[in-house]
Motif scaffolding. Sequence first.
Motif, short mmCIF file in Angstrom:
data_model
loop_
_atom_site.label_atom_id
_atom_site.label_comp_id
_atom_site.label_asym_id
_atom_site.label_seq_id
_atom_site.Cartn_x
_atom_site.Cartn_y
_atom_site.Cartn_z
N UNK A 16 0.81 -1.22 0.00
CA UNK A 16 0.00 0.00 0.00
C UNK A 16 0.84 1.27 0.00
N UNK A 17 2.14 1.15 0.28
CA UNK A 17 3.05 2.29 0.21
C UNK A 17 3.76 2.20 -1.13
N UNK A 18 3.17 2.80 -2.14
CA UNK A 18 3.58 2.58 -3.52
C UNK A 18 4.59 3.63 -3.99
N UNK A 19 5.37 3.32 -5.02
CA UNK A 19 6.25 4.33 -5.60
C UNK A 19 5.48 5.60 -5.95
N UNK B 274 9.94 -0.80 -4.78
CA UNK B 274 9.54 -1.80 -3.80
C UNK B 274 10.73 -2.62 -3.30
N UNK B 275 11.92 -2.05 -3.28
CA UNK B 275 13.11 -2.80 -2.89
C UNK B 275 13.16 -4.08 -3.72
N UNK B 276 13.51 -5.23 -3.15
CA UNK B 276 13.62 -6.44 -3.97
C UNK B 276 12.68 -7.56 -3.55
N UNK B 277 11.79 -7.30 -2.59
CA UNK B 277 10.91 -8.36 -2.08
C UNK B 277 9.71 -8.62 -2.98
N UNK B 278 9.29 -7.62 -3.75
CA UNK B 278 8.00 -7.69 -4.44
C UNK B 278 8.08 -8.66 -5.63
N UNK B 279 7.21 -9.67 -5.67
CA UNK B 279 7.31 -10.68 -6.75
C UNK B 279 7.02 -10.13 -8.13
N UNK B 280 6.30 -9.02 -8.23
CA UNK B 280 5.96 -8.46 -9.54
C UNK B 280 6.93 -7.38 -10.00
N UNK B 281 7.90 -7.05 -9.15
CA UNK B 281 8.80 -5.96 -9.51
C UNK B 281 10.26 -6.38 -9.56
N UNK C 103 14.30 3.07 -13.29
CA UNK C 103 12.95 3.36 -12.82
C UNK C 103 12.98 4.27 -11.60
N UNK C 104 13.97 4.04 -10.71
CA UNK C 104 14.12 4.89 -9.53
C UNK C 104 14.33 6.34 -9.95
N UNK C 105 15.21 6.57 -10.91
CA UNK C 105 15.50 7.93 -11.34
C UNK C 105 14.26 8.59 -11.93
N UNK C 106 13.49 7.84 -12.71
CA UNK C 106 12.25 8.39 -13.28
C UNK C 106 11.27 8.79 -12.17
N UNK C 107 11.12 7.92 -11.18
CA UNK C 107 10.22 8.23 -10.06
C UNK C 107 10.76 9.38 -9.23
N UNK C 108 12.08 9.45 -9.08
CA UNK C 108 12.70 10.53 -8.33
C UNK C 108 12.34 11.90 -8.90
#
Length: 290
Positions: free
Chosen positions: A94-97, A210-217, A224-229
């Motif tokens: 629920x805490x999404x990018x 989502x760090x590395x835990x998320x099965x879909x990510x 992607x981090x830079x784009x969201x940043x």
Amino acid sequence: MQTTLGIIGGSGIYDIDGLEGAEWVSVATPWGDPSDQILTGTLGGVKMCFLPRHGRGHVHSPSSVPYRANIDALKRLGVTDVISVSACGSFREEMAPGDFVIVDQFIDRTFAREKSFFGTGCVAHVSVAHPTCPRLSEVCHTAAQQAGITVHNGGTYLAMEGPQFSTLAESKMYRESWGCDVIGMTNMPEAKLAREAELCYASVAMITDYDSWHPDHGEVDVQQIIATLMGNAEKGRALVSRLPALLGAQRDPCPHGCDRALDYAILTAPDKRDPTLMTKLDAVAGRILG
């Protein structure tokens, strides 16, 4: 007392429209040079100081950021309230990018950083049971809501040393066993040092992944981090621009005692204190040391 707001953030967060009398100033500290010059000015009648945590051009890694010098420099400029704005990964669906989290707890897993202004020659122990200031955190939460940002009020931040991102096993442990909400590399020892310097401190964590835990990510994707940043920086500026009106130019003592954290913290007898260290503490502990 007048409010002087210090913002510690990344590229784009210190570039605020409407900052009057904007000037980059150099501040010398006994703990070395801060990450960069500090941009000072006034916004909405409130004095502001903007410090790029990694330096302009991102020259400092999370481990090499001069945390003590940064906090000391802000204290020397008269800062009363510090707001950290930083990128983080999320352990919660629920805490999404793109969302923001107003952090209220930390687990410190850093190990290669100087974490205190005190030590041999002047021993002090401050409480960080509640490491962020509830008053200042609530102001940040309100500012985020006013800016139309999806914001979560409260969360535990896992501070890792870096600079590498988590392994899958670490990510799952922090999320499932330790109950952390977000992960980053820079809020520790920053929050501890702010408390030692008797500064109110709030942390605004801007989620990029989502760090590395998320099965879909899968693993963290730096592109992607830079784009969201980039999108988060725009939101961060919108949040910061609303803070002066919420804080006001005049400041009462902190109701939670952040600005009196050293009242009973120093244990070393006056005649046993190291004069050299006492000189270095003139800004951060000047109120209590006289």
